[in-house]
Design an enzyme around this catalytic site. Sequence first.
Site, short mmCIF file in Angstrom:
data_model
loop_
_atom_site.label_atom_id
_atom_site.label_comp_id
_atom_site.label_asym_id
_atom_site.label_seq_id
_atom_site.Cartn_x
_atom_site.Cartn_y
_atom_site.Cartn_z
N ASP A 123 0.89 -1.16 0.00
CA ASP A 123 0.00 0.00 0.00
C ASP A 123 0.94 1.22 0.00
OD1 ASP A 123 -2.23 1.77 0.56
OD2 ASP A 123 -1.42 1.86 2.60
N ASP A 129 0.07 5.11 0.89
CA ASP A 129 -0.07 6.12 1.96
C ASP A 129 0.08 5.49 3.34
OD1 ASP A 129 -0.64 7.86 -0.11
OD2 ASP A 129 -2.74 8.14 0.41
MG LIG Z 1 -2.49 3.30 3.51
#
Ligand SMILES: [Mg+2]
Length: 247
Positions: A12, A14
């Site tokens: 992922d 962020d």
């Molecule tokens: Mg994230």
Amino acid sequence: MVLKGKNLIVFDFDWSFVDQDTDRWVLEVLSTKARRGWQAGKKEAPCFMPSITDAAMKVLWEEGITKDQILEAIAAIPLHPAMKRAVLGLKARKPDTKFVCLSNSNQIYINTILEAHGISDLFSALFCNRAHWDPTHPDRLLIEPYLPPSAPPHACTMCNPNMCKGAELDGWIRENGGWDAFDKIAHVGDGKNDFCPMVRLRTGDWAMVRKDLGLDLMLEEGKEAELAADVKRWEGAWEVDEIFQSL
Ligand SMILES: [Mg+2]
């Protein structure tokens, strides 16, 4: 014949690859008004972040913020040196490791950050929201969901409408030799929307969950029992490096 011995690292972006939320960061650097509007939109319709971020980009454009300012802001996002060490070290030790990114950020933000750090070639595939500069207003960044409105909606109830992270991961793995082509799959994530791809991981794979954020809290409330993978919790990027070193 399926070649064994390869590892796959799924990131992922962020709060996992970078130490910030890309949408939030750009707005905080450039405009308090746009940041406030984004916050209000998010509270009202948290499932529709690409259109809420797009509306905030319109505010930036109306305020006279330029393309260069946006690119400069995003390039300055905190990416911990230990995270770079973690991925580059792993790549050096095991050159056939594949990296894939599944994110609700957008392609211009992610590519700008990777370029700023000289690691544009890290990810073999990047699944994220679409973005481009408006041809008639060159300083206006347009952000659109990963799945275009014309595409049939995905049926996943765990993911936001813009993308089913699990389906994208599944599809990429199918096109790249299938699940058996990878000895181990490790998924690094922090948010509730990382649960869908993680639930597909196999026994012996690693769900690398950032401590104390949404996904961790969700697992602690009982969802951890649904994961076949081993859960490895981390707080700082140096711990990701440490976990990767045991691969
Ligand atoms: Mg994230």
